[in-house]
Every structure is written in C-alpha cells, then in structure tokens.
Design an enzyme around this catalytic site. Sequence first.
Site, mmCIF file in Angstrom:
data_model
loop_
_atom_site.group_PDB
_atom_site.id
_atom_site.type_symbol
_atom_site.label_atom_id
_atom_site.label_comp_id
_atom_site.label_asym_id
_atom_site.label_seq_id
_atom_site.Cartn_x
_atom_site.Cartn_y
_atom_site.Cartn_z
ATOM 1 N N SER A 118 -5.738 1.820 7.725
ATOM 2 C CA SER A 118 -5.636 0.377 7.935
ATOM 3 C C SER A 118 -6.912 -0.217 8.526
ATOM 4 O O SER A 118 -7.951 -0.215 7.884
ATOM 5 C CB SER A 118 -4.412 0.079 8.813
ATOM 6 O OG SER A 118 -4.140 -1.288 8.875
ATOM 7 N N ASP A 168 -2.870 -5.350 4.450
ATOM 8 C CA ASP A 168 -1.575 -5.797 4.964
ATOM 9 C C ASP A 168 -1.711 -6.692 6.191
ATOM 10 O O ASP A 168 -0.718 -7.122 6.762
ATOM 11 C CB ASP A 168 -0.637 -4.614 5.250
ATOM 12 C CG ASP A 168 -1.129 -3.709 6.375
ATOM 13 O OD1 ASP A 168 -2.241 -3.931 6.887
ATOM 14 O OD2 ASP A 168 -0.382 -2.771 6.728
ATOM 15 N N ASP A 216 -7.616 -6.926 6.243
ATOM 16 C CA ASP A 216 -8.060 -5.670 6.835
ATOM 17 C C ASP A 216 -8.259 -4.639 5.727
ATOM 18 O O ASP A 216 -8.144 -4.956 4.544
ATOM 19 C CB ASP A 216 -7.075 -5.183 7.905
ATOM 20 C CG ASP A 216 -5.752 -4.711 7.331
ATOM 21 O OD1 ASP A 216 -5.436 -5.078 6.183
ATOM 22 O OD2 ASP A 216 -5.031 -3.969 8.024
#
Length: 445
Positions: free
Chosen positions: A102, A245, A241
């Site tokens: 992430s 998400d 990012d």
Amino acid sequence: MAERKYFGTDGVRGLVGQAPITPDFVMKLGWAAGQVLAKQGTKKVIIGKDTRISGYMLESALEAGLAAAGLQAKFTGPMPTPAVAYLTQTFRAEAGIVISASHNPYYDNGIKFFSSEGTKLPDDVEMAIEAELDKPMTCVESALLGKASRLNDAAGRYIEFCKSTFPKELSLAGLKIVIDCANGATYHIAPNVFKELGAEIITIGCEPNGTNINHEVGATDVRALQAKVVEEKADFGVAFDGDGDRIIMVDEFGEKVDGDQIAYIIARDALRRGELKGGVVGTLMTNMGMEVALRNLGIPFVRSDVGDRYVMEKLLENNWLIGAENSGHVILLDKVTTGDAIVAALQVIASIVGSKMSLKELCDGMTMFPQILVNVRFAGENDPLESDAVKAAQADVEAKLGDNGRVLLRKSGTEPLIRVMVEGEDAELVTQYAQQIADAVKESC
C-alpha cells in the site's frame, strides 16, 4: 480468538527478504490460502500487484503455492487493489490476491486476500489460513496441478467499471485536473478514466521504476501535487496511494482535502439528492470537525476501530453505505465492495460538477479541528501503552482538554509504531500535548 502470527490489519506485510515476506513463506501462504478458499469449484484466483520490484518474485512464489493446491492463477499485472476485488467478482474466482504494501516504501511488500464476493477476509478465515500454515505443505497429483495465465483485458474492464460510477448526464469537460498516481498501480488506469470522461489532465507520479512507489508523491506526500495544482492553475488535484485504495485531494489553492472531508462531501451530496441511506462510519482517528458537521446536517455518525476492514464491519452492522478513514480509505457500498480511490474521486467530482461549486467551497461546511499525530518507533519487549508514566501523561492531557478534544494512543497494525493523536480547538496547545505524551512513550519504550 487465538493470537495471530502473520496477519495484521491489512494482510501479511513486512520487509522483503525477511520473514514473512520471503519466497518460501509466500509460496506456502499461497498453498494454505488455496486449502481454505477453494470452495466454489471454479479453481480460479485473480492475482494483482502494485509496481514494487519485489512483486515479480512474490507473484511467482504465490503461483507455485496455488498450483500445488490445484488452483489456477490469473495474473493482472500492476493493478489497483479495488480492481482486483472487482475482477474477482466478475470472473467468479475463488479469491483475489493483491501483492502490495500500500502506502509503505518499495522495500516493504505484503499479501492481502479478497473473498469471492470481493470483500476482505473476515478474521476467522484468516485464522484458518494461519492454521494451514502450521501444517506440512502437500501437493495434489500431477494431473490436478494448477496452471497460470494472464488477464490481458483486466485494465480495460476496470476502467469501464470506474467510468460507469460517474453520472451519465455529467461530464468532466472544461476541468483541469492534476493526477498523482504515486508511481503505483493506478499509473495506467486513473489518467485514462479521467481523460475518457472529458477532463484535461496533468500527471505526476506516473513513471514507476520498481523502487519509486510512494517516494515523495502520492496520497502520503501531497507536496508535489499541491505545488503542481497551483502552478498549473488547475481546478483541483487527486492523489492516490501505491495500490489505489486511498485518496487525498487538493483544492485550487493547494490546500489538502483528506478522507474525512471527502466522505463529508459525498454524504452531503447524497443527502441533497435524497439518496442518503443511513449515516457515515468514521474511525477513532476521524476529525471531530466531521462529526460536528454531519450532526449539523442531521446525518448519523459512528466510529469504528482504525482500519478499513473495521469501517466495513461497522457499515454492514448498521446497513449504511458511506465509510471513510482520514488517511483516505473511502468505502461506498452502493458502488464497490472495498475502498476504491478512483471511484471515490469520481463521486466528489460529480458533486463539484453537479453543484457548480469548487472543491474548496464544498469543504467550507466542515471546520477541521487541529489534530496532531506523532509516531514513536517501538521495537522493545515492553508495551509502552501499559506504562504508568504514559497513562499519567494521557490522563493529564485529557483533563486539560475536557469535552473540547480527544486523545488516542494505539499501536500501528502495519508498522512498529505507537501512534499518538491529540485533537482540540487550539493548534498550539494540541501540538504541545501530543509531544508531552510522545515523550512519555519514548521514555517507556
């Protein structure tokens, strides 16, 4: 419930080359997941990744583990996390797997799973996978081994889905938008979505090289986006990012618009259209200003634990549709099954176009309380949150704030950090109080 060995708040994550993010462990993780998730009979698993160089190694390891369990791996290549959730549903796969850490730096990576319905796995399923990891790895007979293939049209399918969530009667024509893709998984998706809907776009963070994901770009560092929006005199900017998400926006003056404000705009617009169902879910980190602004509109608000999976649980519990974290996870259950930054951006833009108001004007109904977050690195054996000194510092600050602020101390679910958050009406005092508690935490580590 038994204590987890491997799964954190967002799958399995860590430093590449160190347990658990090693090729041998990830191969066994693929096998263990196959043992638990292969219940539909389709034998297909969708695998996407972000742009980290380690993704090549880890997808090969997953492929081997899944094949040993008799499952077919379908690779999308670099693809946003919500796209994998969507494709898992549309291809009626057993599960979806995303290789990503992430917003973390490139040298971290992780593995997270989606169910056949495109939702993150509940705790009991993750614990079942952990139980399989404790067993010896086996292999189906040769004739039943899984195969691997690529989904060549995955990006196009997801682009069309994103566009379908934007009202057909509206257009992005006449808007100048700066898009920051964090050198991550949205780099070949988001520009096409906004361009095909009619916007003039300027891109930054769209040149991934395997090691520059999230580096001085993206939702966790919007300084480059802020400067570019002002320089180009753009209407606004959108930052994603590394795995797509999370969303942070920037208004025409270069001011940051976070997940709390984005959820507020979407909820208020739904209320205006008479389409709001229930209320809004935030987290323990959600700014008090959002709670006050929603209350003034008569919109119910509740908090969940930190983490988009817990926002989702609270949404389902209340049968509501809108949930968000201030970090930029925005979940819109009438459109998606997980946090989707591109879809969330399109709903905010629909409000901008439909109301003929600027992003700044849409934010004006919500006054943000000063909120200071201090991260303290934690690697010791002792739990500083159990320290008498930390408890005393927290109690002292809470007494001073009274009903006009909040204190939150928690361990990060993805990094070895203690997060100290203090919120109140006076920015100078809030900063002072946050440092007071952070100093106590440091001394107790």
